[in-house]
Design an enzyme around this catalytic site. Structure first.
Site, PDB file in Angstrom:
ATOM      1  N   SER A  91       0.876  -1.359  -0.042  1.00  0.00           N
ATOM      2  CA  SER A  91       0.055   0.175   0.014  1.00  0.00           C
ATOM      3  C   SER A  91       0.870   1.276  -0.120  1.00  0.00           C
ATOM      4  O   SER A  91       1.825   1.402   0.874  1.00  0.00           O
ATOM      5  CB  SER A  91      -1.107   0.055   1.112  1.00  0.00           C
ATOM      6  N   CYS A 253      -4.293   7.028  -2.788  1.00  0.00           N
ATOM      7  CA  CYS A 253      -3.957   5.677  -2.839  1.00  0.00           C
ATOM      8  C   CYS A 253      -2.674   5.558  -3.962  1.00  0.00           C
ATOM      9  O   CYS A 253      -2.922   5.661  -4.991  1.00  0.00           O
ATOM     10  CB  CYS A 253      -5.286   5.059  -3.612  1.00  0.00           C
TER      11      CYS A 253
END
Length: 344
Positions: A91, A253
């Site tokens: 991530s 993101c």
């Protein structure tokens, strides 16, 4: 009070997305590689993940990063992303949180103006370049893993929105990327609940219609997230990544921005050296840059560099007790959403 089994955590957020970092007290996770360790959490023993990601110790809008010793000699540290549904291989926002925590806590020495940290993740080696001044980490650039498009303009049948087109791409995890105009709303904070539920519904539908399997990473074999994509007047991409059981990413993101960059590369819309701004649902920004090309399992892939910033806002200590009636945690639909029963 007996605190013989404490977990020490630093509280960090990246552009509003919480990514706590476990810096001490975690049990040893078996596995020769970071991928082995992630798969052990997902298939053998998920007790630590559940303890730190569910109530009463956590809330829906957050992740927890397990900091561990690296399994490869060319890395300075290793980490695994723990979320309410499972452990994930990578991530971007969480990686930025980990780099910030390592530097500002003194676990990795700061070299001003730039410090390089190499991170061992289940997705592969991540090289982070942190801009530092006066003991603070001012920004982090991540050289992410090779990212590639799996499918472009794939037609998917949905009962609510009819036939829609999606892109499927890998940016550290697999994404289904959906242009927001097909859903009939805009990416705004007021629509966060609608978008969260729409994304989880689409993820469920896609599981029956599209199969993915990374050619090199065992166990990376599902579309992890649905990301809605919009286009801003200034050329930025507006992103809204949705996560189980039904929430939206507060950050732009990083892995999703990498996956989107891969789709642009596959369409010939970016070249090496090009940059694109990714803007979140609350206005936070990452910069995604194409820094090179390669192949993954015979697929053309782009090498993304993601730049953003994290902030340490506190610390906490959690007590592990076998007498705790909610050691495995719980989640309720009043805050976790109606899809809470889909959690692992």
């Amino acid at each position: 009070m007996n605190w013989d089994r404490p977990l020490d955590l630093l509280l960090v957020h990246c552009q509003g997305e919480i990514g706590k970092v476990i810096v001490g007290g975690a049990p040893e996770i078996p596995g020769a590689t970071m991928l082995d360790k992630m798969n052990h959490i997902n298939t053998v023993d998920d007790s630590l993940r559940r303890f730190v990601t569910f109530e009463p110790r956590a809330s829906v809008a957050m992740s927890v990063n397990l900091l561990v010793a690296p399994t490869r000699p060319d890395a300075d540290a290793g980490f695994i992303v723990l979320q309410a549904d499972r452990a994930h291989p990578m991530s971007g926002s969480n990686c930025i949180c980990v780099v910030t925590a390592l530097l500002e806590s003194g676990r990795v020495a700061i070299n001003e103006p730039d410090t390089i940290i190499r991170l061992d993740t289940p997705a592969g080696l991540i090289v982070a370049r942190a801009t530092c001044r006066d003991g603070r980490c001012l920004s982090v650039s991540l050289d992410n893993v090779p990212s590639f498009a799996e499918a472009l303009d794939r037609i998917v049948e949905t009962p609510r929105w009819g036939r829609i087109k999606i892109d499927v791409a890998f940016g550290g995890v697999y994404y289904a990327i959906v242009d927001i105009d097909q859903i009939g709303v805009e990416i705004t904070p007021a629509n966060a609940r609608y978008l969260a539920e729409a994304g989880i519904k689409l993820k469920s539908l896609l599981a029956d219609q599209i199969a993915v399997r990374h050619p090199e990473l065992t166990g990376v074999d599902e579309i992890a997230y649905v990301m809605f994509r919009g286009h801003e007047p200034d050329g930025a991409v507006r992103t809204c990544t949705t996560l189980k059981p039904g929430r939206v990413d507060r950050s732009p993101c990083g892995t999703g921005s990498s996956a989107n960059l891969a789709t642009l590369y596959a369409r010939g819309k970016v070249a090496i050296g090009d940059r694109r701004t990714s803007r979140s649902i609350i206005g936070g920004e990452f910069v995604a840059e194409a820094i090179g090309t390669t192949e993954v399992g015979g697929r053309p892939a782009v090498l993304p560099r993601i730049t953003g910033r994290g902030w340490i806002y506190g610390r906490e200590q959690l007590r592990i007790s076998d007498e705790d009636p909610f050691k495995s945690g719980f989640a309720l639909s009043d805050t976790w959403g109606p899809q809470v029963d889909q959690l692992g």
